[in-house]
Design a protein around this motif. Structure first.
Motif, short mmCIF file in Angstrom:
data_model
loop_
_atom_site.label_atom_id
_atom_site.label_comp_id
_atom_site.label_asym_id
_atom_site.label_seq_id
_atom_site.Cartn_x
_atom_site.Cartn_y
_atom_site.Cartn_z
N LYS A 1 -1.14 -2.46 -4.18
CA LYS A 1 -0.48 -1.15 -4.11
C LYS A 1 0.82 -1.22 -4.90
O LYS A 1 1.24 -2.30 -5.34
CB LYS A 1 -0.22 -0.74 -2.66
CG LYS A 1 0.85 -1.53 -1.94
CD LYS A 1 1.14 -0.87 -0.60
CE LYS A 1 2.50 -1.28 -0.07
NZ LYS A 1 2.85 -0.64 1.17
N HIS B 1 -6.34 -7.62 1.62
CA HIS B 1 -5.48 -7.23 2.74
C HIS B 1 -5.52 -5.73 2.98
O HIS B 1 -5.70 -5.28 4.09
CB HIS B 1 -4.05 -7.71 2.53
CG HIS B 1 -3.87 -9.09 3.09
ND1 HIS B 1 -2.65 -9.69 3.20
CD2 HIS B 1 -4.76 -9.97 3.58
CE1 HIS B 1 -2.81 -10.90 3.73
NE2 HIS B 1 -4.08 -11.08 3.96
N ARG B 2 -5.34 -4.97 1.91
CA ARG B 2 -5.32 -3.52 2.11
C ARG B 2 -6.61 -2.85 1.66
O ARG B 2 -6.82 -1.68 1.91
CB ARG B 2 -4.11 -2.89 1.42
CG ARG B 2 -2.85 -2.94 2.29
CD ARG B 2 -1.59 -2.75 1.50
NE ARG B 2 -1.29 -3.93 0.74
CZ ARG B 2 -0.42 -4.86 1.14
NH1 ARG B 2 0.24 -4.71 2.25
NH2 ARG B 2 -0.20 -5.93 0.41
N GLU C 1 -1.66 -11.50 9.74
CA GLU C 1 -2.88 -11.09 9.05
C GLU C 1 -3.97 -12.15 9.11
O GLU C 1 -5.15 -11.86 8.96
CB GLU C 1 -2.56 -10.80 7.58
CG GLU C 1 -1.79 -9.50 7.37
CD GLU C 1 -1.13 -9.43 6.00
OE1 GLU C 1 -0.97 -10.48 5.35
OE2 GLU C 1 -0.75 -8.32 5.60
#
Ligand code: R5P
Length: 300
Positions: free
Chosen positions: A97, A129-130, A170
């Protein structure tokens, strides 16, 4: 005809193991650099009407990706039935991002470029992760393999009385899976990254694990600052010297030596990136992924 694997430089050993485990042929690919730094690529084994897999871990991707794309395009022009990429370590997933205004979201551009040149992709534990899945960023058929069962197997065979430690929140889901398979308890630390090489971790109440050997498990060891911070905290809390396990052995700069110096008892990685710490062979796992993707015929 058997599918054909072609190894990019540095991937010859992994590709040979893969070819023999998957019952594929290992072909000849010549890659070299001209004096001005440009790349020369020549596929020496006929590829017409064959499914071709290019084998290249994408550690230090900027040095490699053009050679992969050149080989892929050449295979297509030479009438390969399909061209895939077997990249046990897939790069450019962490910038997923725009964290700061003006940044390039490199994961998207990299994925779009690769997907333009290859028909399918096989990789191990991509750093998602995203992104909910690899398909969210790579719009081609893919096989995503997981090292967790083989890491658990290695821990069972090599570390008596372990407690598994994830370096951040995470990692909890992943570490708990390895722990369950290894039959060991686990915990996850809290991580605050303050810069590329500045990481702080906090430790929950860990005194009860003093009779166990901590095993730090993470997907990527890059600067190793995450694992170094964790090793220091575990040691200062009176735990035994930890075993440090990573899937992808990036070890940028002095990372490996710094992790040893921080007090790791042993450093162990999977062979997605060649490194002296490789102790967990994923050749058969990746062979299975390539085989099932080709059998599914999505790209035949
Ligand atoms: C981060 O989310 C990853 O799972 C790893 O913890 C991270 O990439 C490790 O990086 P480094 O070795 O540079 O601390």
């Amino acid at each position: 005809m058997k599918p054909l694997l072609l190894a990019l430089p540095g991937n010859e050993t992994f590709a040979a193991g893969l070819a023999s485990a998957a019952g594929m042929e290992l072909g000849k690919l010549q890659v070299r650099r001209f004096p001005d730094g440009e790349s020369y690529v020549r596929i020496e084994t006929p590829v017409a009407d064959r499914r071709v897999g290019l084998v290249c871990n994408l550690h230090r991707p900027d040095e490699k990706i053009l050679q992969v794309l050149f080989a892929a395009e050449a295979a297509r022009e030479l009438d390969a039935k399909s061209v895939g990429l077997v990249s046990p370590y897939l790069a450019y997933l962490r910038q997923d991002k725009r964290f700061e205004p003006g940044e390039a979201v490199t994961s998207v551009t990299f994925a779009k470029t690769v997907a333009q040149y290859v028909d399918w992709l096989v990789t191990v534990d991509p750093h998602l992760h995203r992104y909910p899945s690899l398909e969210a960023v790579y719009r081609i058929p893919s096989s995503v393999l997981h090292a967790a069962p083989l890491i658990a197997f290695w821990i069972r065979a090599n570390v008596p009385n372990p407690v598994l430690v994830g370096p951040d929140g995470e990692s909890a889901q992943w570490v708990s899976e390895v722990a369950e398979k290894a039959g060991a308890p686990w915990m996850a630390l809290e991580k605050i990254r303050k810069g590329d090489r500045v990481v702080e971790v906090s430790v929950p109440d860990i005194a009860r694990w003093k009779d166990r050997t901590p095993v730090l498990v993470d997907d990527i060891i890059s600067t190793a600052r995450t694992q170094i911070a964790a090793v220091r905290r575990l040691r200062s809390a009176g735990l035994r010297p930890p075993v440090c396990v990573g899937v992808h052995a990036i070890f940028a700069g002095d990372a490996y030596e710094a992790l040893k110096a921080a007090g790791a008892d042993r450093i162990v990685t999977c062979n997605t990136i060649p490194h002296p710490s490789n102790a967990i062979d994923l050749g058969a796992l990746v062979a299975g992924g390539v085989g099932s993707l080709l059998r599914e015929g999505a790209q035949a």
